[in-house]
Design a protein around this motif. Structure first.
Motif, PDB file in Angstrom:
ATOM      1  N   GLU A   1      10.298  -9.825   2.534  1.00 30.48           N
ATOM      2  CA  GLU A   1      10.942  -8.513   2.432  1.00 30.48           C
ATOM      3  C   GLU A   1       9.973  -7.382   2.123  1.00 30.48           C
ATOM      4  O   GLU A   1      10.379  -6.231   1.973  1.00 30.48           O
ATOM      5  N   GLY A   2       8.689  -7.682   2.040  1.00 29.92           N
ATOM      6  CA  GLY A   2       7.723  -6.676   1.616  1.00 29.92           C
ATOM      7  C   GLY A   2       7.666  -5.448   2.496  1.00 29.92           C
ATOM      8  O   GLY A   2       7.500  -4.324   2.004  1.00 29.92           O
ATOM      9  N   LEU A   3       7.811  -5.628   3.803  1.00 31.87           N
ATOM     10  CA  LEU A   3       7.742  -4.476   4.704  1.00 31.87           C
ATOM     11  C   LEU A   3       8.953  -3.562   4.528  1.00 31.87           C
ATOM     12  O   LEU A   3       8.819  -2.324   4.586  1.00 31.87           O
ATOM     13  N   PHE A   4      10.121  -4.137   4.305  1.00 33.52           N
ATOM     14  CA  PHE A   4      11.290  -3.291   4.081  1.00 33.52           C
ATOM     15  C   PHE A   4      11.205  -2.609   2.713  1.00 33.52           C
ATOM     16  O   PHE A   4      11.581  -1.441   2.572  1.00 33.52           O
ATOM     17  N   ILE A   5      10.708  -3.322   1.707  1.00 32.88           N
ATOM     18  CA  ILE A   5      10.493  -2.688   0.405  1.00 32.88           C
ATOM     19  C   ILE A   5       9.520  -1.527   0.551  1.00 32.88           C
ATOM     20  O   ILE A   5       9.686  -0.470  -0.082  1.00 32.88           O
ATOM     21  N   SER A   6       8.531  -1.676   1.413  1.00 35.17           N
ATOM     22  CA  SER A   6       7.595  -0.585   1.680  1.00 35.17           C
ATOM     23  C   SER A   6       8.315   0.636   2.247  1.00 35.17           C
ATOM     24  O   SER A   6       8.001   1.783   1.891  1.00 35.17           O
ATOM     25  N   GLU A   7       9.286   0.404   3.124  1.00 37.64           N
ATOM     26  CA  GLU A   7      10.055   1.512   3.685  1.00 37.64           C
ATOM     27  C   GLU A   7      10.842   2.238   2.584  1.00 37.64           C
ATOM     28  O   GLU A   7      10.913   3.476   2.562  1.00 37.64           O
TER      29      GLU A   7
ATOM     30  N   THR B   1       6.230  -1.387  -6.059  1.00 28.48           N
ATOM     31  CA  THR B   1       4.988  -1.377  -5.274  1.00 28.48           C
ATOM     32  C   THR B   1       4.255  -2.715  -5.253  1.00 28.48           C
ATOM     33  O   THR B   1       3.695  -3.092  -4.195  1.00 28.48           O
ATOM     34  N   PRO B   2       4.186  -3.508  -6.340  1.00 30.12           N
ATOM     35  CA  PRO B   2       3.471  -4.793  -6.260  1.00 30.12           C
ATOM     36  C   PRO B   2       4.027  -5.750  -5.210  1.00 30.12           C
ATOM     37  O   PRO B   2       3.335  -6.696  -4.814  1.00 30.12           O
ATOM     38  N   TYR B   3       5.238  -5.514  -4.749  1.00 27.94           N
ATOM     39  CA  TYR B   3       5.847  -6.412  -3.756  1.00 27.94           C
ATOM     40  C   TYR B   3       5.636  -5.919  -2.330  1.00 27.94           C
ATOM     41  O   TYR B   3       6.130  -6.534  -1.382  1.00 27.94           O
ATOM     42  N   VAL B   4       4.904  -4.829  -2.183  1.00 28.51           N
ATOM     43  CA  VAL B   4       4.516  -4.329  -0.860  1.00 28.51           C
ATOM     44  C   VAL B   4       3.178  -4.951  -0.507  1.00 28.51           C
ATOM     45  O   VAL B   4       2.181  -4.717  -1.190  1.00 28.51           O
ATOM     46  N   PRO B   5       3.098  -5.772   0.526  1.00 21.03           N
ATOM     47  CA  PRO B   5       1.832  -6.436   0.857  1.00 21.03           C
ATOM     48  C   PRO B   5       0.792  -5.430   1.340  1.00 21.03           C
ATOM     49  O   PRO B   5       1.106  -4.508   2.098  1.00 21.03           O
ATOM     50  N   GLU B   6      -0.440  -5.619   0.892  1.00 23.79           N
ATOM     51  CA  GLU B   6      -1.518  -4.726   1.322  1.00 23.79           C
ATOM     52  C   GLU B   6      -1.865  -4.953   2.786  1.00 23.79           C
ATOM     53  O   GLU B   6      -2.205  -4.006   3.507  1.00 23.79           O
ATOM     54  N   ASP B   7      -1.786  -6.198   3.239  1.00 27.98           N
ATOM     55  CA  ASP B   7      -2.125  -6.526   4.630  1.00 27.98           C
ATOM     56  C   ASP B   7      -1.218  -7.656   5.081  1.00 27.98           C
ATOM     57  O   ASP B   7      -1.541  -8.833   4.914  1.00 27.98           O
ATOM     58  N   ILE B   8      -0.068  -7.312   5.634  1.00 27.44           N
ATOM     59  CA  ILE B   8       0.922  -8.331   5.975  1.00 27.44           C
ATOM     60  C   ILE B   8       0.431  -9.247   7.087  1.00 27.44           C
ATOM     61  O   ILE B   8       0.751 -10.442   7.112  1.00 27.44           O
ATOM     62  N   THR B   9      -0.370  -8.736   8.006  1.00 29.92           N
ATOM     63  CA  THR B   9      -0.824  -9.588   9.104  1.00 29.92           C
ATOM     64  C   THR B   9      -1.739 -10.690   8.592  1.00 29.92           C
ATOM     65  O   THR B   9      -1.665 -11.835   9.038  1.00 29.92           O
ATOM     66  N   SER B  10      -2.606 -10.363   7.623  1.00 28.88           N
ATOM     67  CA  SER B  10      -3.466 -11.387   7.035  1.00 28.88           C
ATOM     68  C   SER B  10      -2.651 -12.343   6.192  1.00 28.88           C
ATOM     69  O   SER B  10      -2.858 -13.572   6.214  1.00 28.88           O
TER      70      SER B  10
END
Length: 465
Positions: free
Chosen positions: A355-361, A453-462
Motif C-alpha cells: 500500500e506504500g504507493l497509495f499512502i504516498s498519494e 511517511t515511513p510507510y512510503v517506499p523510497e524506491d518501490i521498483t527496487s
C-alpha cells in the motif's frame, strides 16, 4: 462514536460482555491466539447479521458492525475537542475520505456447493459506454441480468441470479444512507462539501464493480438531486496502486515470510480442529481454504450480512455450520488481519510493498494542503479491505479487527483562526482512531504526515525486485 459510549451488554454466545461501542473496535487480547480460542468472547460485541434489505444500522450506533460499519453521522458527530471546548476557533478546510465498498455476495463459493440460492435480481449493475460529448450517440442504459441456462453443463456451484462477488440490494441501500449522512455532516453542518459537484471535489475507485457500484450509491446520497455524470478516476488495472494492482514479487515473498513465523503457525494449531470440521463438512479441504480463514470468513459474512443462513453440507442437510463455529472463524479472521498489518516482524515492509504507493498519494495531497497549494476540498476514494487494513496499520491503530463492509477513514484537516495553523483529526468509522501515537483527535498536520511517511517506499521498483 463518542455520543454513544454508554456501556451496554452486547450479544455473544456464552457469558455476555459489558462493552461500549468503542470497546468493540479494540479487543485487548487480540494480539494473542487466546482471543481465537476463548469462546466466552463470542464476537466481542461485533455485529454480523443483517436483513436482505437495508439500510442497516447496528445497535447501539458506533458498534463494530461487519455488515455495515458506522460512519460520521450528525446525531453522534462531535467537533474536535479543542474547537468544541472553545480553546481555539477554526474551520474544516479539507477532507480525505477512504471507504471500503458496501456489502455484497461472496467471493468464495464453497467447493462442495452452496445449499442456498443467492438472488440478486433486485439490484441492477449497469453496463454501458457513451461518448464524452452530449451531442454524440447516447446509449441505452444496459444492466447485467444473471441467469442460468439448463443446456449449460457447467454450474457455478450455487443457484440464483448473482455474480460472485456483486453488490447486493442491501449494499446499495446502505451506500445511499452513507452518502446522506456524509452530506449532513460535511455539507450541511460544516459547509465543506458543496451543494453540487465542482472542480474542488475528486473521486476514485479501484477497477472493481464493487467499488464502482458503491460510489454510485454513496454519491447519490451526497447529491440526491444532481442531474449529470461524474468522473470516477481509476488507474490502469496493471499499475493500480490500490487493490494490489501492480506486480510486485516482494508482496508474495514477504507474505510467505510472515506466514512462516511461529506466531502464524501457533494460530493454525489452535484452529486445527475447527478447520478440519469445516473442511470435511463443506468440501473445503484445499490449501486456499485451510491455510487462512479468509475464505471461510468471506463466505459466512456474506451469508449473514444479506439475510441468509450459515451453510450446511449439500450431501447431509443436518450437518450445518453453527454460530459458535462462525464466531471462532470471525475471531481467527480478526487475529490474522491484526497480524498482517500490526504485529508481524515484517509489517513495515509489507505495508510498503502492498500500500506504500497509495499512502504516498495521500501524503502528497496532505502536503499540498499544508503548503497552501491544494486544488481540492474533498477527496473520496472507494477501495477494499486490503487497502483499509494497511493504512490503519501505518497509522498505528492499537489493534485491528477485519476492516468490515463500508469501513471508512476520514482525514479531517482544520485551519485555526489567527495564525491559520493546520491540524488534523483522523476518524476510523466515525470515531477518533486509537493508536500507538495516542488518539488522533487533534495533532498538527505535519505530525500526521510524519506518522505516514515511513510507510512510503523510497524506491518501490527496487523494493519489489
Amino acid at each position: 462514536m463518542r455520543g454513544a459510549r454508554t456501556a451496554v451488554v452486547l450479544g455473544a454466545i456464552g457469558p455476555a460482555l459489558a462493552l461500549n461501542p468503542l470497546d468493540t473496535f479494540y479487543p485487548p487480547t487480540l494480539n494473542d491466539t487466546s482471543y481465537i480460542s476463548n469462546t466466552s468472547i463470542g464476537t466481542y460485541g461485533g455485529i454480523y447479521k443483517a436483513p436482505t434489505n437495508g439500510p442497516t444500522e447496528g445497535t447501539p450506533y458506533g458498534t463494530y458492525d461487519y455488515c455495515s460499519m458506522p460512519h460520521p453521522r450528525t446525531n453522534e458527530y462531535e467537533l474536535p475537542e479543542p474547537i468544541a471546548k472553545g480553546s481555539v476557533k477554526g474551520k474544516l478546510v479539507y477532507l480525505e475520505y477512504l471507504q471500503r465498498h458496501q456489502r455484497r455476495s461472496p467471493y468464495n463459493i464453497l467447493p462442495g456447493g452452496e445449499n442456498q440460492a443467492y438472488e440478486c435480481d433486485n439490484v441492477r449493475t449497469y453496463l454501458y459506454a457513451g461518448p464524452s460529448s452530449n451531442n454524440g450517440i447516447q446509449p441505452i442504459p444496459m444492466y447485467a441480468q444473471t441467469y442460468q441456462d439448463p443446456t449449460n453443463p457447467f454450474t457455478p456451484g450455487v443457484n440464483g441470479t448473482c455474480q460472485y462477488p456483486q453488490i447486493t440490494i442491501g449494499g446499495v441501500q446502505d451506500g445511499f444512507q452513507h452518502g446522506k449522512d456524509l452530506w449532513a455532516v460535511y455539507g450541511k453542518k460544516l459547509g465543506l462539501i458543496p451543494d453540487a459537484p465542482n472542480s474542488r471535489v475528486w473521486f476514485r475507485s479501484s477497477d472493481s464493480a464493487l467499488t464502482q457500484g458503491s460510489a454510485g450509491a454513496v454519491l447519490r446520497g451526497v447529491w440526491p438531486k444532481y442531474d449529470g455524470a461524474l468522473p470516477l478516476h481509476q488507474m490502469v488495472s496493471s499499475v493500480d496502486t490500490v487493490n494490489e494492482g501492480y506486480s510486485c514479487g516482494a508482496i508474495d515473498t514477504t507474505l510467505a515470510e510472515l506466514e512462516a513465523t511461529s506466531e502464524w503457525k501457533a494460530h493454525l494449531t489452535v484452529t486445527a480442529d475447527l478447520r478440519s470440521k469445516l473442511g470435511s463438512m463443506l468440501g473445503a479441504t484445499s490449501s486456499s481454504w485451510q491455510d487462512t480463514f479468509d475464505h471461510f470468513s468471506d463466505n459466512f459474512q456474506a451469508r449473514l450480512c444479506n439475510g441468509y443462513d450459515l451453510p450446511c453440507s449439500t450431501s447431509n442437510s443436518s450437518a450445518c455450520v453453527t454460530m459458535e463455529m462462525a464466531e471462532e472463524v470471525f475471531r481467527a479472521g480478526d487475529w490474522e488481519w491484526n497480524y498482517y498489518w500490526r504485529t508481524n516482524a515484517y509489517v513495515k515492509k509489507y505495508i510498503q510493498v502492498v500500500e506504500g504507493l497509495f499512502i504516498s498519494e495521500i501524503v502528497t495531497r496532505l502536503q499540498t494542503v499544508l503548503d497552501g497549494n491544494s486544488s481540492l476540498d474533498y477527496s473520496h476514494t472507494f477501495i477494499h479491505d486490503g487497502d483499509i487494513g494497511p493504512i490503519l496499520g501505518a497509522l498505528g491503530i492499537n489493534v485491528l479487527r477485519w476492516p468490515a463492509m463500508a469501513s471508512n477513514i476520514a482525514f479531517e484537516i482544520w485551519e485555526t483562526e489567527g495564525k491559520k495553523d493546520l491540524y488534523a483529526r483522523v476518524l476510523y468509522s466515525g470515531q477518533p482512531i486509537q493508536t500507538i501515537h495516542g488518539s488522533l483527535e487533534w495533532l498538527s498536520l505535519s505530525s500526521l504526515i510524519d506518522i505516514l511517511t515511513p510507510y512510503v517506499p523510497e524506491d518501490i521498483t527496487s523494493l519489489c525486485g
